[in-house]
Write a protein that holds these residues in place. Structure first.
Motif, PDB file in Angstrom:
ATOM      1  N   LYS A 330     -21.153 -11.186  34.195  1.00  0.00           N
ATOM      2  CA  LYS A 330     -21.614 -10.428  33.036  1.00  0.00           C
ATOM      3  C   LYS A 330     -22.002 -11.378  31.904  1.00  0.00           C
ATOM      4  CE  LYS A 330     -20.597  -6.534  35.047  1.00  0.00           C
ATOM      5  NZ  LYS A 330     -21.653  -5.600  35.481  1.00  0.00           N
ATOM      6  N   PRO A 331     -22.910 -10.957  31.021  1.00  0.00           N
ATOM      7  CA  PRO A 331     -23.315 -11.804  29.883  1.00  0.00           C
ATOM      8  C   PRO A 331     -22.255 -11.778  28.782  1.00  0.00           C
ATOM      9  CG  PRO A 331     -24.508  -9.736  29.824  1.00  0.00           C
ATOM     10  CD  PRO A 331     -23.689  -9.709  31.091  1.00  0.00           C
ATOM     11  N   ALA A 332     -21.111 -12.387  29.059  1.00  0.00           N
ATOM     12  CA  ALA A 332     -19.968 -12.315  28.145  1.00  0.00           C
ATOM     13  C   ALA A 332     -20.302 -12.883  26.768  1.00  0.00           C
ATOM     14  CB  ALA A 332     -18.779 -13.047  28.754  1.00  0.00           C
ATOM     15  N   GLU A 333     -21.057 -13.978  26.722  1.00  0.00           N
ATOM     16  CA  GLU A 333     -21.388 -14.574  25.427  1.00  0.00           C
ATOM     17  C   GLU A 333     -22.193 -13.609  24.571  1.00  0.00           C
ATOM     18  OE1 GLU A 333     -23.219 -18.363  25.681  1.00  0.00           O
ATOM     19  OE2 GLU A 333     -21.523 -19.321  26.713  1.00  0.00           O
ATOM     20  N   GLU A 334     -23.175 -12.962  25.178  1.00  0.00           N
ATOM     21  CA  GLU A 334     -24.000 -12.015  24.428  1.00  0.00           C
ATOM     22  C   GLU A 334     -23.157 -10.849  23.929  1.00  0.00           C
ATOM     23  OE1 GLU A 334     -27.928  -9.127  25.045  1.00  0.00           O
ATOM     24  OE2 GLU A 334     -27.331 -10.529  26.632  1.00  0.00           O
ATOM     25  N   MET A 335     -22.268 -10.338  24.783  1.00  0.00           N
ATOM     26  CA  MET A 335     -21.425  -9.210  24.378  1.00  0.00           C
ATOM     27  C   MET A 335     -20.489  -9.604  23.249  1.00  0.00           C
ATOM     28  SD  MET A 335     -20.538  -7.125  27.875  1.00  0.00           S
ATOM     29  CE  MET A 335     -19.842  -8.484  28.822  1.00  0.00           C
ATOM     30  N   LEU A 336     -19.881 -10.787  23.352  1.00  0.00           N
ATOM     31  CA  LEU A 336     -18.945 -11.223  22.316  1.00  0.00           C
ATOM     32  C   LEU A 336     -19.667 -11.449  20.994  1.00  0.00           C
ATOM     33  CD1 LEU A 336     -16.077 -11.956  21.537  1.00  0.00           C
ATOM     34  CD2 LEU A 336     -16.507 -14.284  22.358  1.00  0.00           C
ATOM     35  N   LYS A 337     -20.869 -12.034  21.039  1.00  0.00           N
ATOM     36  CA  LYS A 337     -21.636 -12.229  19.816  1.00  0.00           C
ATOM     37  C   LYS A 337     -21.901 -10.896  19.119  1.00  0.00           C
ATOM     38  CE  LYS A 337     -24.084 -16.494  21.105  1.00  0.00           C
ATOM     39  NZ  LYS A 337     -25.398 -17.066  21.492  1.00  0.00           N
ATOM     40  N   MET A 338     -22.115  -9.838  19.897  1.00  0.00           N
ATOM     41  CA  MET A 338     -22.336  -8.519  19.312  1.00  0.00           C
ATOM     42  C   MET A 338     -21.066  -7.981  18.655  1.00  0.00           C
ATOM     43  SD  MET A 338     -24.565  -6.913  22.465  1.00  0.00           S
ATOM     44  CE  MET A 338     -24.796  -5.291  21.744  1.00  0.00           C
ATOM     45  N   LEU A 363     -14.739 -19.683  23.518  1.00  0.00           N
ATOM     46  CA  LEU A 363     -14.206 -20.185  22.253  1.00  0.00           C
ATOM     47  C   LEU A 363     -15.291 -20.848  21.411  1.00  0.00           C
ATOM     48  CD1 LEU A 363     -10.761 -21.570  23.465  1.00  0.00           C
ATOM     49  CD2 LEU A 363     -11.154 -19.611  21.947  1.00  0.00           C
ATOM     50  N   SER A 364     -16.364 -21.299  22.046  1.00  0.00           N
ATOM     51  CA  SER A 364     -17.476 -21.866  21.283  1.00  0.00           C
ATOM     52  C   SER A 364     -18.191 -20.792  20.466  1.00  0.00           C
ATOM     53  CB  SER A 364     -18.470 -22.550  22.220  1.00  0.00           C
ATOM     54  OG  SER A 364     -19.011 -21.613  23.150  1.00  0.00           O
ATOM     55  N   ILE A 365     -18.139 -19.555  20.944  1.00  0.00           N
ATOM     56  CA  ILE A 365     -18.735 -18.428  20.224  1.00  0.00           C
ATOM     57  C   ILE A 365     -17.845 -18.015  19.068  1.00  0.00           C
ATOM     58  CG2 ILE A 365     -19.581 -16.038  20.423  1.00  0.00           C
ATOM     59  CD1 ILE A 365     -21.185 -18.059  22.039  1.00  0.00           C
ATOM     60  N   CYS A 366     -16.530 -18.056  19.302  1.00  0.00           N
ATOM     61  CA  CYS A 366     -15.568 -17.585  18.315  1.00  0.00           C
ATOM     62  C   CYS A 366     -14.388 -18.562  18.277  1.00  0.00           C
ATOM     63  CB  CYS A 366     -15.116 -16.171  18.685  1.00  0.00           C
ATOM     64  SG  CYS A 366     -14.153 -15.323  17.438  1.00  0.00           S
ATOM     65  N   PRO A 367     -14.555 -19.719  17.612  1.00  0.00           N
ATOM     66  CA  PRO A 367     -13.518 -20.763  17.640  1.00  0.00           C
ATOM     67  C   PRO A 367     -12.183 -20.327  17.070  1.00  0.00           C
ATOM     68  CG  PRO A 367     -15.602 -21.597  16.762  1.00  0.00           C
ATOM     69  CD  PRO A 367     -15.742 -20.118  16.843  1.00  0.00           C
ATOM     70  N   GLU A 368     -12.188 -19.333  16.170  1.00  0.00           N
ATOM     71  CA  GLU A 368     -10.949 -18.899  15.546  1.00  0.00           C
ATOM     72  C   GLU A 368     -10.187 -17.886  16.405  1.00  0.00           C
ATOM     73  OE1 GLU A 368     -14.294 -16.262  14.005  1.00  0.00           O
ATOM     74  OE2 GLU A 368     -13.975 -18.336  14.615  1.00  0.00           O
ATOM     75  N   ALA A 369     -10.734 -17.528  17.551  1.00  0.00           N
ATOM     76  CA  ALA A 369     -10.069 -16.553  18.431  1.00  0.00           C
ATOM     77  C   ALA A 369      -8.812 -17.146  19.046  1.00  0.00           C
ATOM     78  CB  ALA A 369     -11.023 -16.114  19.531  1.00  0.00           C
ATOM     79  N   ASP A 370      -7.861 -16.271  19.338  1.00  0.00           N
ATOM     80  CA  ASP A 370      -6.700 -16.649  20.135  1.00  0.00           C
ATOM     81  C   ASP A 370      -7.051 -16.493  21.607  1.00  0.00           C
ATOM     82  OD1 ASP A 370      -4.978 -17.224  18.030  1.00  0.00           O
ATOM     83  OD2 ASP A 370      -4.388 -15.122  17.808  1.00  0.00           O
ATOM     84  N   PHE A 371      -6.355 -17.238  22.455  1.00  0.00           N
ATOM     85  CA  PHE A 371      -6.498 -17.063  23.896  1.00  0.00           C
ATOM     86  C   PHE A 371      -5.132 -16.758  24.485  1.00  0.00           C
ATOM     87  CE2 PHE A 371      -6.029 -18.997  28.155  1.00  0.00           C
ATOM     88  CZ  PHE A 371      -6.810 -18.080  28.848  1.00  0.00           C
ATOM     89  N   VAL A 372      -5.046 -15.637  25.207  1.00  0.00           N
ATOM     90  CA  VAL A 372      -3.820 -15.228  25.888  1.00  0.00           C
ATOM     91  C   VAL A 372      -4.194 -14.925  27.332  1.00  0.00           C
ATOM     92  CG1 VAL A 372      -1.901 -13.612  25.964  1.00  0.00           C
ATOM     93  CG2 VAL A 372      -2.875 -14.275  23.752  1.00  0.00           C
TER      94      VAL A 372
END
Length: 417
Positions: A330-338, A363-372
């Motif tokens: 899936k185009p995860a980067e495009e979806m997350l940017k939206m 994380l490059s799209i949203c560096p401040e995100a947490d990862f779990v």
């Protein structure tokens, strides 16, 4: 319950084509014949639309088979009689029959082909009056397209998804979806977000000499769901996503066709049944304080529908913590940017599947995100950091939601708050 057929069968394997399912159904004496079928294809909205149509038919006292995919954590939810999942004992009994028939074949069927055969066998066993069948992927080469010309072919909005298998242009994708249109049938076509998709589908219908019906009435959507003064009377459907107005309009158009043909005789029963309708995983509220919503949007068109909902009252007042993950194809980067402009905070997690994408790459799209890593742990973290007057959205994949719902049942619904 039985979830595997034949040795080394991979649940996630996708192998388009009709030869295996044809041989399997022939070994089972072609249980897909003998009852009319409504066939539902499209990119988004298939499950909701198919289920609304099944609910309408059931309201008329008919025995209605329904097969959908994927499930939300219980495999027998994929095959229903009058919206009730197949009993586990019957699932296992018919599953054994499918496996016995499949052992005779040289080319091993896929998981989806096995479940499709099981669904048709169940509909025959139940002696249904009519069946509503949701396409798995595409249409032209999907296992469900083994059926004879359906009584009705329904095509929901067509958008970009599964481009690795269906093509990189909207015309190519629409061509695959239009493959369910066959001579001797009728078509109900949802309002299309891409005019080129409509053009392809209309051309296929003209080529096959098939009548096309498009929705002529569209409802509104508000805080309580979809509503409006329909040609059949006041309508209220408690589906919260803004995109559900399109699914209700498409289902309504299908019911109008069925009313003309005498399958629907009492509109008041349809409207009454829809007033109590529910469908899991589509802007579904699981918790109130804080608000927790799950939505199975898994492509940009689906995410756009979610964001349209977030812009409505009462959702625009919230700060949203978004728990996100997607499959690798899936185009995860495009979806997350939206999603990012609507997020107060983002938590990335991993879909627990062989098809799961690498969330750390986002994380490059949203560096401040947490990862779990684990999605249920990600939900717990979201609750820890979200005030009771704010909100959480979990989205990006139906497989993600299926896992979370399983964990929620396992933990008896307990959350950190």
């Amino acid at each position: 319950m039985k979830e595997n057929w034949w040795e080394d069968l991979e649940r996630v394997r996708i192998r388009p084509g009709l030869e295996r399912i044809r041989e399997l159904l022939e070994a089972l004496d072609n249980p897909q014949k003998g009852y009319p079928i409504i066939h539902v294809a499209g990119t988004n909205g298939k499950g909701s639309t198919a289920s609304l149509i099944a609910e309408a038919l059931q309201s008329q006292g008919l025995r209605v088979g329904l097969t959908i995919s994927p499930d939300m954590g219980h495999i027998n939810e994929r095959v229903m009689l009058n919206r009730q999942p197949m009993p586990e004992s019957l699932w296992d009994q018919l599953g054994e029959a499918v496996e016995h028939a499949g052992r005779k074949l040289q080319d091993v069927p896929t998981f989806f082909e096995a479940v499709t055969a099981l669904a048709f066998l169940a509909f025959h066993h139940w002696n249904v009056d009519i069946a509503v069948v949701e396409v798995g992927l595409g249409g032209r080469l999907d296992a469900t397209n083994i059926i004879d010309p359906p009584y009705l072919a329904v095509i929901t909005p067509v958008a970009f998804d599964h481009m690795d298998r269906l093509g990189n242009t909207i015309e190519a994708i629409a061509f695959e979806k239009a493959g369910i249109i066959k001579p001797g049938s009728q078509v109900v076509l949802a309002r299309q977000p891409y005019p080129a998709a409509r053009d392809v589908i209309m051309e296929r219908a003209r080529h096959e000499g098939v009548r096309v019906v498009e929705p002529s009435w569209f409802p509104n959507v508000g805080e309580q769901g979809v509503f409006g003064q329909s040609p059949a009377g006041p309508l209220s459907v408690p589906l919260l996503g803004a995109y559900q107005k399109e699914n209700v309009a498409t289902a309504f158009a299908a019911v109008e066709v069925m009313a003309q043909d005498g399958l629907i005789r009492d509109w008041s029963r349809v409207l009454q049944a829809w007033a109590g309708f529910s469908w899991p995983g589509r802007f579904q509220v699981l918790h109130r304080h804080p608000l927790w919503v799950i939505d199975g949007a898994h492509n940009p068109h689906g995410i756009r529908g979610v964001l349209e909902t977030l812009e409505m009252e009462p959702y625009q007042q919230y700060q949203w913590t978004i728990v996100f993950s997607a499959l690798a194809d899936k185009p995860a980067e495009e979806m997350l940017k939206m999603l990012v402009p609507y997020a107060h905070h983002v938590i990335l997690t991993r879909v627990p599947s062989e098809r799961g994408g690498d969330p750390k790459s986002l994380l490059s799209i949203c560096p401040e995100a947490d990862f779990v890593e684990d999605p249920w742990d990600a939900v717990q973290k979201a609750f820890e950091r979200t005030a009771e007057n704010q909100a959480i959205l979990t989205t990006g994949s139906l497989a993600l939601l299926s896992y979370i719902l399983q964990q929620r049942r396992k933990h008896a619904g307990n959350l950190v708050k």
